[in-house]
Design an enzyme around this catalytic site. Structure first.
Site, short mmCIF file in Angstrom:
data_model
loop_
_atom_site.label_atom_id
_atom_site.label_comp_id
_atom_site.label_asym_id
_atom_site.label_seq_id
_atom_site.Cartn_x
_atom_site.Cartn_y
_atom_site.Cartn_z
CE LYS A 1 -11.68 52.58 11.05
NZ LYS A 1 -11.02 52.55 9.73
CB SER B 1 -7.95 52.71 6.80
OG SER B 1 -7.77 54.09 6.64
CB SER C 1 -8.58 55.71 9.44
OG SER C 1 -9.33 54.67 8.84
#
Ligand code: GLN
Length: 493
Positions: free
Chosen positions: A75, A180, A156
């Site tokens: 990420k 998330s 997210s």
């Protein structure tokens, strides 16, 4: 490459069915062929191939690190030395860290290969990956009832979820401040665990809300989650909230009997669920009963206060954390200014997106002298009550809690236009309590929605540092759900 898991990749590498370099090259090609999904912000092909070559060499020399040669995605909120790290924000769009986050360093030490950095909501603020400065990212699935409508992967960590669900990597790192990891896992049919606060180091993770942020893996299977979390977690003196605990090898508990375990069903999580939600909980309940668990109905009365408290605490901390992006020290600087104040104001106004600005404004407001007691202090009191509620009314009676992960399945990109910010925040209603209380929780795929055949997950929550109980139960549910077979019914884009 289709459906390669960490476990099967390791087996293939060990048996000599393929080399790390070969699959890394295949993944890089597939990423290129699926650019329209926008799963990656940065693809680091040269670095990936070099890492794969090193892994192959190590394996040839008899080394067997736990993720040796496994191509994964990271990420874009974990600082990676020499690789651009943007947190999906314009303000960090040219930021190349001088240092490595502890989590990614641990993965490097365990032999993982980095394919690139995945798309996400800007500074991890969002639930659908649409707040990214680099554009939205797409779920590789479609609704049966609306096959033309592109869907969001959740957020997210949307890019990580899409990358894993589309076989653009074997597994990915993610982070979870209010849901998330778990919400995208649920939307994408993946396993996602947010560990106990303090299990993974936050050093080198771009900060959103420091008291809630935790790193964790997004994987295709429970076993993969165990392998990857084993590798990611460590005590780290560089993070003052990192805890020096020794949890057992998570893989060693997989397949252990769960007979006699007590599973709590908190009634507040089951109110207002849609039919699919009710069905999935009932089914999960049945699987656990079949495995010899005792289901216990419980009540956690503080649950309705978690979301409002979260949307005070998280923005408050964000407003403080994001103060460092001033246009002086970090990348983006507005070209138009005539004095220092204008440099600050213009750089921040142009560098932050709308949702991030909303959080900074909210956070600054609730921390301001006149409102601190009315909002921030009150939210902290609620946080204390929520923790006590879990201790007194859940973990004194049961081992693990079973709840839905999300109120709905993946929604359409176009459906977002009709959603207010509050509608979007409601996505986190079942996940934020866990961050507020610092507990570990996993989303496990449990089935498909009846009409649209989209993935649904259920959430397992345990007491602090009791990840092993989650893994034991999740493994049993995974076998019962047989999600790999169900997956074939999903309409692919
Ligand atoms: N959706 C939540 C938010 O927007 C949670 C995000 C997260 O966990 N990083 O704040």
């Amino acid at each position: 490459m289709e459906d390669l898991t960490i476990a099967s990749t390791l087996k293939g590498l060990k048996n000599g069915d393929f080399t790390s370099k070969e699959i890394t090259e295949d993944y890089l090609k597939k990423i290129e062929d699926n650019k329209d999904l926008n799963a990656y912000i940065t693809v680091c092909s040269d670095i990936a191939i070099k890492m794969a070559e090193v892994a192959d060499k190590k394996r040839a020399n008899g080394e067997t690190d736990s993720m040796l040669g496994v191509p994964i995605a990271v990420k874009d909120l974990f600082c990676t030395k020499g690789i651009k790290t943007t947190a999906a924000s314009k303000i960090l769009s040219e930021f190349v860290p001088e240092y490595e986050s502890t989590v990614t360093q641990n993965l490097i030490n365990h032999g993982a290969v980095f394919l690139g950095k995945t798309n996400m909501d800007e500074f991890a603020m969002g639930s659908s990956n649409v707040t990214s400065y680099f554009g939205p990212c797409f779920l590789p699935y479609r609704k049966q009832s609306a096959p033309d409508m592109p869907l969001v992967p959740g957020g997210s960590s949307g890019g990580s979820a899409t990358a894993v669900a589309s076989d653009l990597c074997v597994a990915a790192t993610a982070s979870d401040t209010g849901g998330s990891i778990r919400q995208p896992a649920s939307f994408s049919g993946l396993v996602g665990i947010k560990p106990t606060y303090g299990l993974c180091s936050r050093y080198g993770m771009v900060a959103f809300a420091s008291s809630l942020d935790q790193a964790g893996p997004l994987t295709k299977t429970v076993e993969d989650a165990a392998i990857m979390l084993n590798a990611m977690s460590s005590y780290d003196p560089k993070d003052s909230t990192s805890e020096n605990v020794n949890i057992p090898d998570l893989r060693s508990v997989l397949g252990k009997s769960i007979k006699g375990m007590k599973i709590g069903l908190p009634k507040e999580y089951l109110e207002n669920l849609n039919e699919d939600g009710i069905n999935s909980i009932n089914e999960a309940k049945r699987w656990l009963e079949d495995a010899g668990c005792e289901i216990v109905n419980i009540s956690l009365k503080t649950t309705p206060y978690a979301l409002p408290a979260y949307y005070i605490i998280a923005p408050a901390e964000a407003s403080s954390n994001l103060a460092r992006y001033d246009g002086v020290k970090y990348t983006y600087r507005s070209p138009s200014y005539s004095n220092l104040e204008e440099l600050y104001v213009n750089s921040r106004s142009e560098g932050f997106g709308e949702e991030v600005q909303r959080r900074i404004l909210t956070g600054t407001y609730v921390l301001s002298a006149g409102y601190y007691d009315a909002y921030y202090n009150k939210a902290l009191k609620i946080q204390k009550m929520i923790k006590e509620d879990f201790n007194n009314n859940a973990f004194s009676k049961v081992d693990v809690l079973l709840t839905p992960t999300t109120p709905s399945t993946a929604f359409g990109m176009s459906e977002i236009n009709n959603m207010s910010p509050i509608d979007m925040y409601l996505n986190d209603i079942f996940t934020v309590t866990v961050n507020i209380a610092g507990l570990p929780a996993m989303s496990v795929p449990c089935g498909l929605s009846s009409k649209d055949k989209l993935p649904m997950g259920v959430q397992l929550i345990a007491n602090r540092f009791n990840e092993t109980d989650i893994f034991k139960v999740a493994y049993v549910m995974e076998q019962a759900a047989n999600f790999n077979d169900l997956k074939k019914e999903i309409l692919r884009r």
